[in-house]
Design an enzyme around this catalytic site. Structure first.
Site, PDB file in Angstrom:
ATOM      1  N   GLY A 168      -3.139 -23.888 176.805  1.00  0.00           N
ATOM      2  CA  GLY A 168      -2.001 -23.989 177.715  1.00  0.00           C
ATOM      3  C   GLY A 168      -1.509 -25.414 177.908  1.00  0.00           C
ATOM      4  N   LYS A 174      -2.074 -20.316 185.971  1.00  0.00           N
ATOM      5  CA  LYS A 174      -0.736 -20.795 185.614  1.00  0.00           C
ATOM      6  C   LYS A 174       0.093 -19.812 184.777  1.00  0.00           C
ATOM      7  CE  LYS A 174      -1.681 -25.761 185.712  1.00  0.00           C
ATOM      8  NZ  LYS A 174      -1.466 -27.027 184.998  1.00  0.00           N
ATOM      9  N   SER A 219      -4.731 -32.548 194.648  1.00  0.00           N
ATOM     10  CA  SER A 219      -3.360 -32.324 195.111  1.00  0.00           C
ATOM     11  C   SER A 219      -3.189 -32.520 196.613  1.00  0.00           C
ATOM     12  CB  SER A 219      -2.884 -30.934 194.696  1.00  0.00           C
ATOM     13  OG  SER A 219      -2.753 -30.897 193.297  1.00  0.00           O
ATOM     14  N   ASN A 232      -6.728 -28.131 165.969  1.00  0.00           N
ATOM     15  CA  ASN A 232      -7.562 -27.328 166.866  1.00  0.00           C
ATOM     16  C   ASN A 232      -8.792 -26.808 166.142  1.00  0.00           C
ATOM     17  OD1 ASN A 232      -7.838 -26.314 169.525  1.00  0.00           O
ATOM     18  ND2 ASN A 232      -7.443 -24.247 168.754  1.00  0.00           N
ATOM     19  N   THR A 251      -2.809 -23.795 189.913  1.00  0.00           N
ATOM     20  CA  THR A 251      -3.635 -24.469 188.907  1.00  0.00           C
ATOM     21  C   THR A 251      -4.566 -23.478 188.211  1.00  0.00           C
ATOM     22  OG1 THR A 251      -4.971 -26.442 188.489  1.00  0.00           O
ATOM     23  CG2 THR A 251      -5.397 -25.298 190.567  1.00  0.00           C
ATOM     24  N   GLY A 261      -5.473 -39.190 182.304  1.00  0.00           N
ATOM     25  CA  GLY A 261      -4.291 -38.514 182.840  1.00  0.00           C
ATOM     26  C   GLY A 261      -4.021 -38.640 184.334  1.00  0.00           C
ATOM     27  N   GLY A 318      -6.251 -29.801 170.395  1.00  0.00           N
ATOM     28  CA  GLY A 318      -6.296 -28.641 171.284  1.00  0.00           C
ATOM     29  C   GLY A 318      -5.022 -27.825 171.157  1.00  0.00           C
ATOM     30  N   TYR A 336      -9.052 -36.422 183.352  1.00  0.00           N
ATOM     31  CA  TYR A 336      -9.304 -37.721 183.986  1.00  0.00           C
ATOM     32  C   TYR A 336     -10.612 -37.624 184.733  1.00  0.00           C
ATOM     33  CZ  TYR A 336      -7.142 -34.713 187.396  1.00  0.00           C
ATOM     34  OH  TYR A 336      -6.852 -33.620 188.160  1.00  0.00           O
ATOM     35  N   ASN A 389       3.448 -24.179 187.379  1.00  0.00           N
ATOM     36  CA  ASN A 389       2.510 -24.929 188.237  1.00  0.00           C
ATOM     37  C   ASN A 389       3.084 -25.184 189.628  1.00  0.00           C
ATOM     38  OD1 ASN A 389       4.315 -27.019 187.831  1.00  0.00           O
ATOM     39  ND2 ASN A 389       2.717 -28.572 187.648  1.00  0.00           N
TER      40      ASN A 389
END
Ligand code: ATR
Length: 278
Positions: free
Chosen positions: A134, A70, A21, A155, A66, A244, A131, A222, A91
């Protein structure tokens, strides 16, 4: 050139040293001529409240929040956006007029990457999400708004998937199953990996039946090299296997827009980021 005292922003997580970030927001700021500073803030869970309030009290303008904070940060917010409320997670915080505003830009970032950057058509699509944590909760609402034909949440722990499916059932066609119950029909247009397995270096038995030659696979995580899921999907002949990075940059751009009222050019930053990363 920007002048005067830079407005303060940052990302809070635990751990946080891996976060991209700061790089992304500094690139946005340079590109748009905004005078900001953006820090990495490692904050343990038991210090979260104190750290957030202190950041606002000392003139900080905004925070990205993060893992693992969150959900926890929701209770510190004075006003919660609809997306954040739906996702049960925040976020992005904005400190304004003595109040704390909470947003969630993950869903928007994900949808922008899928629809604008990847050119995915989601109307009437069959979607499988792997999955039920969250990350999954944050994307179901935005995906349903695109009017897919179906969303299946698979899941390892079935009750978590069925709990999420029940939660969203009134908003659209969402059902749940176990990994091993994923079949080759419906033909999935999109398979999303929203598990945290890859991040932990684990490779679960992803359901091979889900992959057809026209299936686009999207890993919400990622890496510098293909993630285990994106590697797996490409090997099984998916039409496309995407990581991602785009979501990461698009959610950051939406936070930047909330804070600064300016939209950065995400394509340029995405290019710079992935070149720098490789
Ligand atoms: P997040 O909030 O990042 O989504 P989370 O709430 O801990 O994190 O959820 C992680 C998700 O990844 C869960 O769906 C988890 O499956 P379980 O509900 O069965 O725990 C999934 N996950 C993590 N590691 C996994 C693994 N090795 N195999 C399969 N699923 C895994």
């Amino acid at each position: 050139m920007t002048e005067g005292v830079a407005d303060r922003y940052g990302v809070m997580g635990y751990p946080v040293s891996h976060s991209r970030s700061p790089v992304i927001h500094r690139l946005f700021a340079a590109q748009t001529g905004q005078n900001i500073q953006y820090e990495l803030l490692q904050v343990a869970p038991d210090k979260l409240e104190q750290a957030v309030l202190q950041f606002g009290r000392t003139g900080g303008k905004g925070l990205n929040i993060t893992v693992p904070h969150k959900s926890e940060v929701v209770r510190l917010v004075d006003e919660l956006s609809e997306q954040a409320s739906n996702a049960g997670a925040v976020n992005t915080l904005q400190f304004l007029d003595g109040k704390i505003f909470g947003y969630n830009t993950d869903g928007i970032g994900f949808m922008r990457d899928l629809q604008s950057n990847q050119g995915m058509q989601l109307k009437n699509a069959n979607i499988l999400i792997l999955g039920a944590g969250g990350a999954t909760r944050g994307i179901i609402g935005p995906l349903l708004e695109a009017e897919p034909h179906s969303i299946v949440i698979a899941n390892r722990t079935f009750p978590k998937a069925s709990g999420l499916a029940d939660h969203f059932a009134s908003q659209g066609p969402v059902t749940a199953c176990r990994f091993q119950d994923v079949r080759s029909l419906p033909v999935y247009d999109l398979v999303i990996n929203a598990t945290s397995a890859g991040v932990k270096g684990e490779t679960p038995p992803y359901p091979a039946a889900a992959i057809h030659p026209q299936t686009v696979c999207y890993d919400m995580s990622y890496g510098l090299t293909p993630t285990p899921f994106s590697h797996w999907a490409a090997e099984r002949g998916a039409a496309k296997s995407v990581m991602g990075w785009g979501m990461l940059v698009e959610q950051a751009a939406e936070s930047f827009y909330i804070w600064r009222g300016v939209r950065p050019d995400t394509a340029a930053v995405l290019k710079q980021l992935t070149i720098n990363a490789s």
